[in-house]
Design a protein around this motif. Structure first.
Motif, PDB file in Angstrom:
ATOM      1  N   ALA A  89       0.819  -1.207   0.000  1.00 51.56           N
ATOM      2  CA  ALA A  89       0.000   0.000   0.000  1.00 51.56           C
ATOM      3  C   ALA A  89       0.853   1.258   0.000  1.00 51.56           C
ATOM      4  N   MET A  90       0.447   2.246  -0.767  1.00 48.59           N
ATOM      5  CA  MET A  90       1.111   3.534  -0.792  1.00 48.59           C
ATOM      6  C   MET A  90       0.055   4.597  -1.049  1.00 48.59           C
ATOM      7  N   HIS A 138      -4.990   6.350  -2.314  1.00 45.46           N
ATOM      8  CA  HIS A 138      -4.007   5.311  -2.068  1.00 45.46           C
ATOM      9  C   HIS A 138      -4.139   4.185  -3.082  1.00 45.46           C
ATOM     10  N   ILE A 139      -3.016   3.503  -3.273  1.00 43.38           N
ATOM     11  CA  ILE A 139      -2.923   2.376  -4.202  1.00 43.38           C
ATOM     12  C   ILE A 139      -2.759   1.110  -3.376  1.00 43.38           C
ATOM     13  N   ASP A 140      -3.590   0.138  -3.653  1.00 49.32           N
ATOM     14  CA  ASP A 140      -3.497  -1.183  -3.020  1.00 49.32           C
ATOM     15  C   ASP A 140      -3.047  -2.155  -4.107  1.00 49.32           C
ATOM     16  N   ALA A 173       2.795   8.196   2.282  1.00 46.57           N
ATOM     17  CA  ALA A 173       2.826   7.107   3.259  1.00 46.57           C
ATOM     18  C   ALA A 173       2.823   5.771   2.543  1.00 46.57           C
ATOM     19  N   ALA A 174       3.237   4.749   3.260  1.00 47.23           N
ATOM     20  CA  ALA A 174       3.252   3.407   2.681  1.00 47.23           C
ATOM     21  C   ALA A 174       3.200   2.369   3.792  1.00 47.23           C
ATOM     22  N   ILE A 192      -5.583  -0.692   3.538  1.00 44.15           N
ATOM     23  CA  ILE A 192      -5.499   0.557   4.276  1.00 44.15           C
ATOM     24  C   ILE A 192      -6.910   1.104   4.433  1.00 44.15           C
ATOM     25  N   VAL A 193      -7.309   1.293   5.658  1.00 44.99           N
ATOM     26  CA  VAL A 193      -8.641   1.829   5.935  1.00 44.99           C
ATOM     27  C   VAL A 193      -8.548   3.254   6.451  1.00 44.99           C
TER      28      VAL A 193
END
Length: 123
Positions: free
Chosen positions: A33-34, A50-52, A97-98, A104-105
Motif C-alpha cells: 500500500a502507498m 491510495h494504491i493497493d 505514506a506506505a 489501508i482503511v
C-alpha cells in the motif's frame, strides 16, 4: 527505517494545479500500500488517495475524486499526486505514506509516513 522526501507543495489560486512528489530511501513503493493523506488545522487526517497493489485498486476520497490522480514511476521509487482544479478546502499539509500490509482503511494503518509538504489554495 524508510525516509521520504516530499516536494511540490506551494501556494496557488483556486482552480490551479500542483504535482506533489515523494521519493523514498528504499523500494517502499513496491510494497502493498502507498498513498497520500492530508491534515488541515483543526481537522482530522484524511486519506486522499491510495494504491493497493495486492487488491489491484486505487481509491480516492470523495472530496478529491475527478481532480486528483495518484501514480508511481516505473521503478516504484517515487510516488506522485497530481492535483487539479484546486479549492481552498484542499489547503493542508500533505504527507506520503506506505505500508507492507494491506488493506489501508485509515491513516493509522500506514506504518511509514513522510513529514509533509504544505499546499495552500487561496480564493
Amino acid at each position: 527505517e524508510v525516509d521520504f522526501v516530499e516536494s511540490g507543495g506551494g501556494s496557488v489560486q483556486t482552480g490551479g494545479s500542483l504535482k506533489l512528489s515523494c521519493a523514498a530511501s528504499e523500494y517502499i513503493f513496491s510494497s502493498c500500500a502507498m498513498g497520500w493523506y492530508r491534515q488541515a488545522p483543526g481537522k482530522e487526517r484524511e486519506v486522499v488517495a491510495h494504491i493497493d497493489t495486492e487488491g489491484g485498486y486505487t481509491t480516492y476520497a470523495d472530496s478529491v475524486k475527478g481532480r486528483f490522480t495518484i501514480s508511481t514511476d516505473d521503478a516504484k521509487t517515487t510516488l506522485y499526486l497530481q492535483m487539479d482544479n484546486l479549492k481552498p478546502e484542499d489547503t493542508a499539509m500533505y504527507h506520503c505514506a506506505a505500508d507492507t500490509f494491506c488493506p489501508i482503511v485509515a491513516v493509522g494503518d500506514f506504518g511509514y509516513r513522510g513529514q509533509g509538504t504544505q499546499v495552500t489554495v487561496s480564493s
